[in-house]
Design an enzyme around this catalytic site. Structure first.
Site, PDB file in Angstrom:
ATOM      1  N   GLN A  65      -3.508  30.749  16.943  1.00 43.61           N
ATOM      2  CA  GLN A  65      -4.003  31.578  18.035  1.00 43.61           C
ATOM      3  C   GLN A  65      -5.181  30.953  18.774  1.00 43.61           C
ATOM      4  O   GLN A  65      -5.464  31.339  19.906  1.00 43.61           O
ATOM      5  CB  GLN A  65      -4.389  32.960  17.513  1.00 43.61           C
ATOM      6  CG  GLN A  65      -3.191  33.760  17.009  1.00 43.61           C
ATOM      7  CD  GLN A  65      -3.593  35.125  16.483  1.00 43.61           C
ATOM      8  OE1 GLN A  65      -3.837  35.267  15.289  1.00 43.61           O
ATOM      9  NE2 GLN A  65      -3.676  36.107  17.347  1.00 43.61           N
ATOM     10  N   GLU A 101      -1.334  39.026   5.718  1.00 42.51           N
ATOM     11  CA  GLU A 101      -0.458  40.183   5.934  1.00 42.51           C
ATOM     12  C   GLU A 101       0.940  39.956   5.349  1.00 42.51           C
ATOM     13  O   GLU A 101       1.941  39.868   6.062  1.00 42.51           O
ATOM     14  CB  GLU A 101      -0.402  40.560   7.408  1.00 42.51           C
ATOM     15  CG  GLU A 101      -1.754  41.052   7.913  1.00 42.51           C
ATOM     16  CD  GLU A 101      -1.759  41.585   9.329  1.00 42.51           C
ATOM     17  OE1 GLU A 101      -2.667  42.377   9.643  1.00 42.51           O
ATOM     18  OE2 GLU A 101      -0.868  41.219  10.126  1.00 42.51           O
TER      19      GLU A 101
END
Length: 450
Positions: A18, A157
């Site tokens: 990102q 996650e």
């Protein structure tokens, strides 16, 4: 305003794909470039953190933060199967050194969604072989970096694929129900009978996307599956791309858990001093009247069923952004008068405290808030969010819960996966035409808690 103790980890977080830019060997890079892509735009240079990490770390230190959570990019370390790049490992070692020079504790995540493209060609995160591939990568990179680290998150996650599968199922059910209502309405109109209301609440636009804590374009993903299959075959050699955030099967979910356990084993063998855990995306699941059973089932899918795989971890990374409301038939939209963020999440910073308390009741180790934040163009709302979220963390600590750190998501406005650069989560704004950093008031506000 209460301040945290000196040993509390107060920082910000990023993910390599990102922020770094030009992650050309990853599955995400390949998918962004495809003709039938579900990404609104490609990542390209991102915010050039790969080259500007020193400036970004210095800004955190100047604001008063004492920790930085970032990820190592597997696709840089092992760009082709079995070929490890020592120069890239040295780059991440430099990032760690820079953190320490500025008084920041480095907390490293070994996998944050993006994977090497070659892994996808071998079945990705639905293939049993991925467990050993991941363990091999972990052994290599921990051998290079481990002596300089105290905290490692193996997988970010771990439950994301299960969440994506759940919202895809809800979305398809909504589409089928709408089609049935439209057909019934058409038949009623042709027969002259009055149309009947379904009595079902109408979801806000993209509400299904807003129920998962990652930037995805669900409608586009599902609509383009047929066209994408042929292109997947050309790019990856498989028709169905099983990347980390794909709609995961129960078998794939177990593979992720086994990969974590294999990584934990390798880390403890090489560097027993390192605290090891993974992170989970957790909602503050609130049951409406009659929704108690559905809420319990949702919490089991999101958290409880992972406990056998993580009970021996040193810490759990708690990642929370909002709450979810659950009725007798499952999840329902946010209240009509609720403030929504850019990601279509309900503005609800109280959720973090609720999730910490619920997770701590079952998880035996320490808790670290590895992500919590808000996508908004109004930094005053970010400051308000931080204020309430941290007040909740401090109440948990006063009650004796083992919360050891808080990392705000994110350090900078960055590439929010399929949503592109339109989602602004950052404590720092970035002019991507020049890559100039512009710290927001929220960065200094977060640092003022130390």
């Amino acid at each position: 305003m209460d301040k945290f103790s000196s040993d509390f980890l107060l920082g910000a977080a990023t993910a390599a794909h990102q922020v770094e830019g030009n992650n050309t060997h990853s599955d995400y890079w390949a998918m962004e470039q495809m003709e039938h892509t579900s990404f609104t735009e490609p990542s390209l240079d991102a915010v050039d953190h790969y080259n500007r990490y020193q400036e970004d770390i210095r800004l955190m230190a100047q604001a008063g933060l004492n920790a930085y959570r970032f990820s190592v990019e597997w696709a840089r370390i092992e760009p082709s199967e079995g070929a490890f790049d020592d120069a890239q490992a040295e780059h991440y070692l430099d990032v760690i050194r820079c953190c320490k020079e500025h008084g920041l504790e480095p907390v490293v995540t070994l996998h944050h969604f993006s994977s090497p493209a070659w892994l996808i060609s071998k079945g990705g995160w639905e293939a049993e072989s991925t467990v050993e591939y991941f363990a091999r990568y972990v052994r290599y990179i921990v051998g290079k970096l481990g002596s300089q680290l105290r905290y490692i998150c193996t997988i970010n996650e771990a439950n994301m694929g299960i969440q994506v599968a759940a919202i895809a199922k809800r979305y398809m059910q909504q589409m089928m129900a709408q089609a049935a209502r439209a057909q019934a309405s058409s038949q009623n109109m042709s027969s002259g009978a009055p149309a009947e209301s379904s009595g079902q609440p109408v979801s806000r636009k993209d509400d299904s996307d807003g129920s998962v804590q990652v930037g995805i374009n669900l409608e586009k993903m599902l609509a383009g599956q047929k066209e994408a299959a042929a292109e997947n075959l050309k790019v990856f050699g498989v028709e169905k791309v099983e990347n980390f955030t794909s709609m995961r099967t129960p078998e794939g979910d177990k593979i992720v858990c086994l990969a974590h356990q294999a990584a934990r084993k390798a880390i403890r063998e090489l560097c027993p001093h390192i605290q090891v855990g993974l992170t989970l995306s957790l909602h503050d699941i609130q049951a409406l009247p009659g929704g108690e059973a559905a809420a319990a089932k949702e919490w089991d899918e999101e958290f409880t069923h992972y406990l056998p795989y993580i009970k021996d971890d040193d810490f759990l990374g708690v990642q929370n952004y909002t709450r979810s409301l659950t009725g007798p038939e499952g999840q329902v939209p946010a209240p009509e008068d609720a403030e929504l963020t850019q990601m279509n999440y309900e503005f609800y910073p109280q959720a973090l405290e609720h999730v910490i308390r619920k997770a701590s009741a079952d998880f035996p180790g320490d808790l670290i808030v590895t992500e919590n934040g808000i996508a908004t163009g109004d930094d005053t709302r970010r400051i308000a969010f931080i204020e309430e979220a941290l007040a909740g963390v401090q109440r948990c600590i006063r009650d004796g819960l083992p919360v050891r750190g808080y990392f705000h998501w994110s350090l900078m406005d960055n590439f929010e996966w399929q949503k592109g650069y339109s989602m602004t989560f950052g404590l720092i704004a970035v002019d991507r035409s020049t890559q100039t950093r512009h710290p927001k008031e929220s960065l200094a506000y977060l640092g003022s808690f130390r």
